[in-house]
Design a protein around this motif. Sequence first.
Motif, PDB file in Angstrom:
ATOM      1  N   LEU A  58       3.007  12.556   9.494  1.00  0.00           N
ATOM      2  CA  LEU A  58       1.974  13.116   8.632  1.00  0.00           C
ATOM      3  C   LEU A  58       1.956  12.422   7.282  1.00  0.00           C
ATOM      4  N   LEU A  59       3.124  12.153   6.729  1.00  0.00           N
ATOM      5  CA  LEU A  59       3.196  11.459   5.443  1.00  0.00           C
ATOM      6  C   LEU A  59       2.647  10.039   5.554  1.00  0.00           C
ATOM      7  N   VAL A  60       2.971   9.359   6.664  1.00  0.00           N
ATOM      8  CA  VAL A  60       2.448   8.000   6.873  1.00  0.00           C
ATOM      9  C   VAL A  60       0.926   8.028   7.011  1.00  0.00           C
ATOM     10  N   PHE A  61       0.404   9.036   7.719  1.00  0.00           N
ATOM     11  CA  PHE A  61      -1.041   9.164   7.894  1.00  0.00           C
ATOM     12  C   PHE A  61      -1.739   9.408   6.561  1.00  0.00           C
ATOM     13  N   LEU A  62      -1.171  10.283   5.737  1.00  0.00           N
ATOM     14  CA  LEU A  62      -1.776  10.554   4.432  1.00  0.00           C
ATOM     15  C   LEU A  62      -1.716   9.311   3.537  1.00  0.00           C
ATOM     16  N   ALA A  63      -0.612   8.559   3.630  1.00  0.00           N
ATOM     17  CA  ALA A  63      -0.509   7.321   2.848  1.00  0.00           C
ATOM     18  C   ALA A  63      -1.552   6.302   3.305  1.00  0.00           C
ATOM     19  N   ALA A  64      -1.798   6.236   4.622  1.00  0.00           N
ATOM     20  CA  ALA A  64      -2.814   5.308   5.139  1.00  0.00           C
ATOM     21  C   ALA A  64      -4.207   5.712   4.658  1.00  0.00           C
ATOM     22  N   LEU A  65      -4.490   7.014   4.627  1.00  0.00           N
ATOM     23  CA  LEU A  65      -5.782   7.469   4.111  1.00  0.00           C
ATOM     24  C   LEU A  65      -5.941   7.113   2.639  1.00  0.00           C
ATOM     25  N   GLY A  66      -4.856   7.275   1.878  1.00  0.00           N
ATOM     26  CA  GLY A  66      -4.922   6.904   0.466  1.00  0.00           C
ATOM     27  C   GLY A  66      -5.161   5.419   0.276  1.00  0.00           C
ATOM     28  N   ALA A  67      -4.490   4.585   1.091  1.00  0.00           N
ATOM     29  CA  ALA A  67      -4.695   3.135   0.997  1.00  0.00           C
ATOM     30  C   ALA A  67      -6.117   2.761   1.389  1.00  0.00           C
ATOM     31  N   LEU A  68      -6.663   3.422   2.421  1.00  0.00           N
ATOM     32  CA  LEU A  68      -8.044   3.139   2.826  1.00  0.00           C
ATOM     33  C   LEU A  68      -9.024   3.514   1.725  1.00  0.00           C
ATOM     34  N   GLY A  69      -8.778   4.636   1.056  1.00  0.00           N
ATOM     35  CA  GLY A  69      -9.641   5.026  -0.060  1.00  0.00           C
ATOM     36  C   GLY A  69      -9.569   4.042  -1.207  1.00  0.00           C
ATOM     37  N   TRP A  70      -8.362   3.521  -1.468  1.00  0.00           N
ATOM     38  CA  TRP A  70      -8.214   2.539  -2.549  1.00  0.00           C
ATOM     39  C   TRP A  70      -8.966   1.246  -2.204  1.00  0.00           C
ATOM     40  N   ILE A  71      -8.868   0.795  -0.947  1.00  0.00           N
ATOM     41  CA  ILE A  71      -9.563  -0.424  -0.523  1.00  0.00           C
ATOM     42  C   ILE A  71     -11.077  -0.239  -0.627  1.00  0.00           C
ATOM     43  N   TRP A  72     -11.554   0.940  -0.217  1.00  0.00           N
ATOM     44  CA  TRP A  72     -12.999   1.220  -0.307  1.00  0.00           C
ATOM     45  C   TRP A  72     -13.469   1.196  -1.759  1.00  0.00           C
ATOM     46  N   ASN A  73     -12.715   1.806  -2.633  1.00  0.00           N
ATOM     47  CA  ASN A  73     -13.105   1.846  -4.037  1.00  0.00           C
ATOM     48  C   ASN A  73     -13.055   0.449  -4.660  1.00  0.00           C
ATOM     49  N   TYR A  74     -12.041  -0.338  -4.304  1.00  0.00           N
ATOM     50  CA  TYR A  74     -11.936  -1.706  -4.825  1.00  0.00           C
ATOM     51  C   TYR A  74     -13.100  -2.564  -4.322  1.00  0.00           C
ATOM     52  N   SER A  75     -13.449  -2.419  -3.037  1.00  0.00           N
ATOM     53  CA  SER A  75     -14.556  -3.194  -2.479  1.00  0.00           C
ATOM     54  C   SER A  75     -15.875  -2.808  -3.128  1.00  0.00           C
ATOM     55  N   ARG A  76     -16.032  -1.533  -3.420  1.00  0.00           N
ATOM     56  CA  ARG A  76     -17.270  -1.082  -4.037  1.00  0.00           C
ATOM     57  C   ARG A  76     -17.426  -1.626  -5.449  1.00  0.00           C
ATOM     58  N   LYS A  77     -16.308  -1.748  -6.187  1.00  0.00           N
ATOM     59  CA  LYS A  77     -16.368  -2.234  -7.565  1.00  0.00           C
ATOM     60  C   LYS A  77     -16.463  -3.748  -7.659  1.00  0.00           C
ATOM     61  N   HIS A  78     -15.748  -4.458  -6.772  1.00  0.00           N
ATOM     62  CA  HIS A  78     -15.639  -5.916  -6.905  1.00  0.00           C
ATOM     63  C   HIS A  78     -16.440  -6.680  -5.856  1.00  0.00           C
ATOM     64  N   GLY A  79     -17.096  -5.995  -4.937  1.00  0.00           N
ATOM     65  CA  GLY A  79     -17.877  -6.679  -3.908  1.00  0.00           C
ATOM     66  C   GLY A  79     -19.270  -6.082  -3.786  1.00  0.00           C
ATOM     67  N   ASP A  80     -19.936  -6.422  -2.713  1.00  0.00           N
ATOM     68  CA  ASP A  80     -21.281  -5.909  -2.444  1.00  0.00           C
ATOM     69  C   ASP A  80     -21.296  -5.394  -1.008  1.00  0.00           C
ATOM     70  N   LEU A  81     -21.206  -4.078  -0.849  1.00  0.00           N
ATOM     71  CA  LEU A  81     -21.157  -3.486   0.481  1.00  0.00           C
ATOM     72  C   LEU A  81     -22.448  -3.686   1.256  1.00  0.00           C
ATOM     73  N   ARG A  82     -23.518  -4.074   0.582  1.00  0.00           N
ATOM     74  CA  ARG A  82     -24.778  -4.306   1.283  1.00  0.00           C
ATOM     75  C   ARG A  82     -24.701  -5.520   2.207  1.00  0.00           C
TER      76      ARG A  82
END
Length: 208
Positions: A58-82
Amino acid sequence: MSRGFGRQPVANPADEPSVSDDDIPECCSFQRSKRRQEKSEQHPPGHAPRRCTDVLCLLVFLAALGALGWIWNYSRKHGDLRRLYHGYNFLGELCGVKSDLYDKTSQPVLFWCKDPSQPSPLLDLSKPICRDKCPDSDQTNHPCYTGVTKGPKVPFDNIGSFTMEMTYKYAEVQDYKSYPLMGIYCIPDATVNAQLYAQLTDYFKNNI
């Protein structure tokens, strides 16, 4: 002879009548559920009490969700999701999108022109362009990229920096019958242009 004053006879618990869940009045439903819970906690031999055994997972799963959220936020700020749901031409311009440098809102689909330098009808897969719609026949022509000409270097400082004028050349190239895939890509009609269709599908399989 001694007398026992105030002593009450001790009742044997085994002699007391047992009370089943059905004997408990409806008003005491809380007591009934509590008795059932107590019974459920009495596990048969060989069965351990149930408990959470995957806390680490469960802890590993929650950590993976947090990492995925960080990657999404970084991509949204520094890239173009379109770029995930828009085609882009050989200049990197997104079809159907307006930016500070270009306006392609009137050209939402990506089209691969025929390569005029090839003797057989093949597509120029390295130089796609944006178009307003996919051609539905081969009776029309459209301007397609054919090459670039570089001008002379013009230095503007003493450390080697320079400017260079580049001229992109276009020419009218024959269209082919195609259809829009997901409203993004112009795909050759396999019933009319089987060779072009096979070339493009092989390109997708090897590069996507």
